[in-house]
Design an enzyme around this catalytic site. Structure first.
Site, mmCIF file in Angstrom:
data_model
loop_
_atom_site.group_PDB
_atom_site.id
_atom_site.type_symbol
_atom_site.label_atom_id
_atom_site.label_comp_id
_atom_site.label_asym_id
_atom_site.label_seq_id
_atom_site.Cartn_x
_atom_site.Cartn_y
_atom_site.Cartn_z
ATOM 1 N N LEU A 1 -0.344 3.796 5.850
ATOM 2 C CA LEU A 1 1.089 4.073 5.945
ATOM 3 C C LEU A 1 1.772 3.855 4.592
ATOM 4 O O LEU A 1 2.437 4.736 4.069
ATOM 5 C CB LEU A 1 1.735 3.197 7.018
ATOM 6 C CG LEU A 1 3.243 3.389 7.240
ATOM 7 C CD1 LEU A 1 3.535 4.805 7.750
ATOM 8 C CD2 LEU A 1 3.798 2.353 8.216
ATOM 9 N N GLU B 1 3.592 -5.732 6.519
ATOM 10 C CA GLU B 1 4.065 -5.397 7.879
ATOM 11 C C GLU B 1 5.544 -5.731 8.051
ATOM 12 O O GLU B 1 5.977 -6.235 9.082
ATOM 13 C CB GLU B 1 3.218 -6.115 8.928
ATOM 14 C CG GLU B 1 1.749 -6.009 8.621
ATOM 15 C CD GLU B 1 0.928 -5.426 9.746
ATOM 16 O OE1 GLU B 1 1.501 -5.055 10.766
ATOM 17 O OE2 GLU B 1 -0.285 -5.348 9.567
#
Length: 392
Positions: A138, A371
């Site tokens: 990502l 994250e």
């Protein structure tokens, strides 16, 4: 490194809130970490190398897809069991927990939730057993906290998709057999693609010179006109919400994992305070050291209650993304502060590889960033309580 004498703190008798299965799962993971991780992890961190020989053991304790149904090779456990496994692994090392988190929440989870039955049958059993390892693409060189601006893209070429772009800071990348990659189609819509090692134009150079997560393999994902079969597109969810759904699961695991790192630092500092003599008495008898220890156990206990409640909400499909965000932010911040205080309590020995504290402290510098950074998570809570978007 010294022998692993860890004793888990449970100041509010939280074991009474756990089922027998929860405790069996946790204790199995705890025993495995003491036996297989603690004796070797300092050497591997010093070498900046991931100990691949523990992959089979991680699979054996159910660390790969604990909540994935048994029909796909998972353990079929609930969310609290998943959290407890992550807690025990991170008590050993955050890098090892990262390996398991990525495999479970960022690779197996999207294939299970967003994939079709053929994809589930093809990939999940091999990922659950550790025969195959996976990674999640990502973050990009120029897009970290703003993943919607990603430039990695694919074009429909009739028989296949042509994928181009790059991802960085990818755990497991150097040795992963499969990558779940998030990229934009020609309309700018984000989709997940399963990219397999060996596809022409796909490379995974390793990232070196890290001072954190040194026992975890990190790398880049490079896509240079990679031909991805059309059947490798995850069909059941698209848009930014798809990768963010994976991050919810991973952040939840991190909230538990950070408690493990904090418990290890506290337990080490507590034991040291009883053994280390200065001015004719144990340093634990001095008021300032007792203040540090009292604050540590208080913060650990609050974090334990927070995650247990979040786990019950997750089990009932009631936990919100913002609630998960709060737990990740709070618990990692709690852990990094405890690591710093514990390091001070050990004085010069606190920076030595003879103890785990400095390694935890360095690792948590990554955990507080990945994250979702600490500040991004503050803004997620801010948006949730005010309804006003500070991101725009």
């Amino acid at each position: 490194m010294k022998p692993d004498l860890f004793e888990a703190p449970d100041y509010y008798n939280l074991d009474d809130l756990l089922t027998e299965e929860h405790k069996l799962v946790r204790d199995a993971a705890r025993s495995w970490v003491k036996r297989e991780v603690s004796p070797i992890i300092e050497d591997y961190a010093q070498k900046a190398e991931f100990p691949k020989q523990i992959i089979g053991g991680l699979a054996g304790i159910g660390a790969f897809g604990p909540y994935i149904p048994m029909e796909y090779g998972g353990a079929g456990l609930d969310q609290i069991s998943y959290g407890l496994i992550m807690q025990e692994i991170e008590r050993g090392d955050s890098g090892v927990r990262s390996t398991a988190s990525v495999q479970s929440s960022l690779v197996m989870y999207p294939i299970w939730k967003y994939g079709n039955e053929e994809q589930r049958q093809k990939y999940l059993p091999k990922l659950a057993s550790g025969e195959w390892m996976g990674c999640f693409g990502l973050t990009e060189p120029d897009h970290g906290s703003n993943p919607s601006a990603m430039v990695t893209n694919f074009k429909d070429k009739g028989d296949y998709y042509l994928l181009n772009g790059a991802k960085m800071w990818i755990s497991n990348a150097p040795f992963a057999q499969v990558a779940v990659v998030w990229a934009k189609d020609e309309a700018g819509r984000i989709h997940g693609l399963i990219v397999e090692r060996g596809m022409e134009g796909f490379t995974t150079p390793e990232t070196h010179n890290k001072w954190s997560l040194r026992a975890s393999a990190t790398g880049e994902l490079i896509f240079d006109n990679v031909k991805v079969p059309k059947e490798n597109l995850l069909p059941n969810k698209s848009g930014l919400g798809a990768p963010l759904g994976c991050l919810d699961s991973a952040r939840y695991g991190i909230a538990w994992g950070a408690i493990g790192a904090a418990m290890d630092c506290y337990d080490t500092a507590l034991r040291y305070s009883k053994e280390r003599m200065q001015f004719g008495k144990p340093i634990g008898q001095f008021q300032l050291q007792q203040k540090k220890l009292a604050e540590m156990i208080t913060e650990i206990t609050k974090a334990q209650l927070l995650t247990w409640r979040l786990g019950t909400l997750r089990n009932n499909n009631k936990a919100t993304s913002a609630q998960i965000s709060m737990a990740k932010r709070n618990n990692v911040d709690m852990a990094i502060n405890i690591a710093r205080e514990a390091r001070q309590m050990l004085g010069g020995m606190g920076i030595s590889g003879e103890y785990s504290i400095m390694r935890h402290s360095m690792n948590l510098e990554s955990v507080i960033t990945y994250e979702g950074t600490h500040d991004i998570h503050l803004l997620i809570t801010g948006l949730d309580i005010t309804g006003l978007n500070a991101f725009k």
